[in-house]
Structure formats: C-alpha cells, structure tokens
Design a protein around this motif. Structure first.
Motif, PDB file in Angstrom:
ATOM      1  N   ARG A 250       0.844  -1.209   0.000  1.00 19.57           N
ATOM      2  CA  ARG A 250       0.000   0.000   0.000  1.00 19.57           C
ATOM      3  C   ARG A 250       0.878   1.258   0.000  1.00 19.57           C
ATOM      4  O   ARG A 250       0.677   2.165  -0.800  1.00 19.57           O
TER       5      ARG A 250
ATOM      6  N   CYS B 246       3.084   1.619  -3.263  1.00 20.75           N
ATOM      7  CA  CYS B 246       2.300   2.140  -4.392  1.00 20.75           C
ATOM      8  C   CYS B 246       2.143   3.663  -4.279  1.00 20.75           C
ATOM      9  O   CYS B 246       2.395   4.394  -5.242  1.00 20.75           O
ATOM     10  N   VAL B 247       1.748   4.139  -3.109  1.00 19.12           N
ATOM     11  CA  VAL B 247       1.552   5.579  -2.899  1.00 19.12           C
ATOM     12  C   VAL B 247       2.886   6.320  -3.016  1.00 19.12           C
ATOM     13  O   VAL B 247       2.961   7.385  -3.636  1.00 19.12           O
ATOM     14  N   HIS B 248       3.930   5.751  -2.446  1.00 18.68           N
ATOM     15  CA  HIS B 248       5.258   6.384  -2.477  1.00 18.68           C
ATOM     16  C   HIS B 248       5.781   6.493  -3.911  1.00 18.68           C
ATOM     17  O   HIS B 248       6.391   7.501  -4.281  1.00 18.68           O
TER      18      HIS B 248
ATOM     19  N   TYR C  98       3.492   9.492  -5.424  1.00 15.34           N
ATOM     20  CA  TYR C  98       3.464  10.801  -4.757  1.00 15.34           C
ATOM     21  C   TYR C  98       4.733  11.132  -3.973  1.00 15.34           C
ATOM     22  O   TYR C  98       5.030  12.311  -3.764  1.00 15.34           O
TER      23      TYR C  98
ATOM     24  N   VAL D 107       3.236  13.007   0.695  1.00 17.46           N
ATOM     25  CA  VAL D 107       2.111  12.393   1.408  1.00 17.46           C
ATOM     26  C   VAL D 107       2.100  12.876   2.857  1.00 17.46           C
ATOM     27  O   VAL D 107       1.042  13.215   3.404  1.00 17.46           O
TER      28      VAL D 107
ATOM     29  N   VAL E 247      -5.983   9.046   2.502  1.00 15.06           N
ATOM     30  CA  VAL E 247      -5.029   7.973   2.216  1.00 15.06           C
ATOM     31  C   VAL E 247      -5.666   6.926   1.309  1.00 15.06           C
ATOM     32  O   VAL E 247      -5.028   6.433   0.374  1.00 15.06           O
TER      33      VAL E 247
ATOM     34  N   LEU F 194      -5.647   8.470  -2.135  1.00 15.85           N
ATOM     35  CA  LEU F 194      -4.288   8.475  -2.692  1.00 15.85           C
ATOM     36  C   LEU F 194      -3.880   7.076  -3.153  1.00 15.85           C
ATOM     37  O   LEU F 194      -3.287   6.910  -4.227  1.00 15.85           O
ATOM     38  N   TYR F 195      -4.212   6.086  -2.353  1.00 21.12           N
ATOM     39  CA  TYR F 195      -3.871   4.710  -2.708  1.00 21.12           C
ATOM     40  C   TYR F 195      -4.608   4.278  -3.976  1.00 21.12           C
ATOM     41  O   TYR F 195      -4.016   3.713  -4.893  1.00 21.12           O
TER      42      TYR F 195
ATOM     43  N   ALA G 181      -3.138   6.137  -6.955  1.00 17.34           N
ATOM     44  CA  ALA G 181      -1.792   5.646  -7.262  1.00 17.34           C
ATOM     45  C   ALA G 181      -1.865   4.284  -7.949  1.00 17.34           C
ATOM     46  O   ALA G 181      -1.136   4.023  -8.915  1.00 17.34           O
ATOM     47  N   LYS G 182      -2.749   3.420  -7.455  1.00 17.19           N
ATOM     48  CA  LYS G 182      -2.917   2.098  -8.068  1.00 17.19           C
ATOM     49  C   LYS G 182      -3.382   2.231  -9.515  1.00 17.19           C
ATOM     50  O   LYS G 182      -2.857   1.564 -10.407  1.00 17.19           O
TER      51      LYS G 182
END
Length: 146
Positions: free
Chosen positions: A33, A36-38, A41, A46, A62, A65-66, A69-70
């Motif tokens: 999780r 993916c976000v890192h 972004y 974040v 969050v 964002l997840y 990002a996915k």
C-alpha cells in the motif's frame, strides 16, 4: 517492549516514533500500500498532505491516494480517469439490455392480453370488421382518440 514499525518506517529503515503520522494509515502488514503511494506521490508529499488535513479526513485521503496511485500504475497515461470510458461502455450495454428486456416484456404482455381477450371478444380482426374501423376510418364522433 515490542514496537512494530509502520510500513513507511520499515521502508526507510528507521525507528517509528509514537506520534508517526503514517502509522495509522500504513500498517506494517500491508507494505505494498505504501510502496504504491510512495511510487506516485513520494513519502514527503504524502506526509505534508496528511499534516495539512484534519485528523478525521486523513483516512479517506489515504484511501483516495492509494486508489489513484494504483490506477496510475496500471494506466500511466490516464490513471483513474481511464476508467470513465469503460464505465460508460458498461452503462450503454446495460441500457441496451434494459431496453431489450422492456420490449420483450411488452411483447409478452401484448400476447397475454390478446390471448385473454380473444375468447371473450373474438379475434381482433373480427372486432375491427364489426365496427368498420378498418375500412372507413374514424369519424368525428371517435376523434377523441387523437
């Protein structure tokens, strides 16, 4: 004293402070999780976003964002916006199926009504012939049909 580090602190191989802003949203049992976000972004961005938000809105942020990002990883050009044409296509398919089903229902109702009315009134053709509606059309007395 056993302290479990959040996924962010594990990723950066650092000690997780008790007031870590990431720990409630990036648990250690779900490191993908955060990864993916890192990847989309960055951890610093974040962290800044989370600090600016009220605590009650952070979990939803969050999740968003997840999800974004996915989608961006799956479709680098369009991201989650790329789902819109697919959803519109699914909607069009459903509307066509609904229209076909409604037409079938109307057809079945018409057949049932004709079957029920036939023994009582005779066939619809003989009914029209008895009233001369087919041959002569409607006169002024019956113009309320229009």
């Amino acid at each position: 004293m056993t302290s479990t580090r959040c996924a962010v602190c594990k990723y950066f191989r650092r000690r997780c402070p008790s007031d870590c802003i990431f720990s409630p949203y990036f648990p250690p049992n779900n490191p993908q999780r955060f990864t993916c976000v890192h990847r989309i972004y960055g951890a610093s961005n974040v962290g800044k976003m989370l600090e600016e938000l009220p605590v009650e809105d952070r979990a939803i942020a969050v999740e968003t964002l997840y999800y974004e990002a996915k989608c961006r990883i799956q479709d680098p050009v369009y991201g989650c916006v790329g789902l819109i044409p697919w959803l519109q296509q699914q909607l069009n398919i459903a509307q066509v199926q609904l229209a076909k089903t409604r037409a079938e229902i109307a057809f079945l109702y018409a057949n049932v009504a004709e079957t029920v009315a036939e023994p009582i009134l005779g066939s619809t053709e003989s009914l029209f012939q008895q009233n001369d509606v087919v041959d002569h059309g409607l006169d002024e007395r019956n113009s309320w049909f229009y």
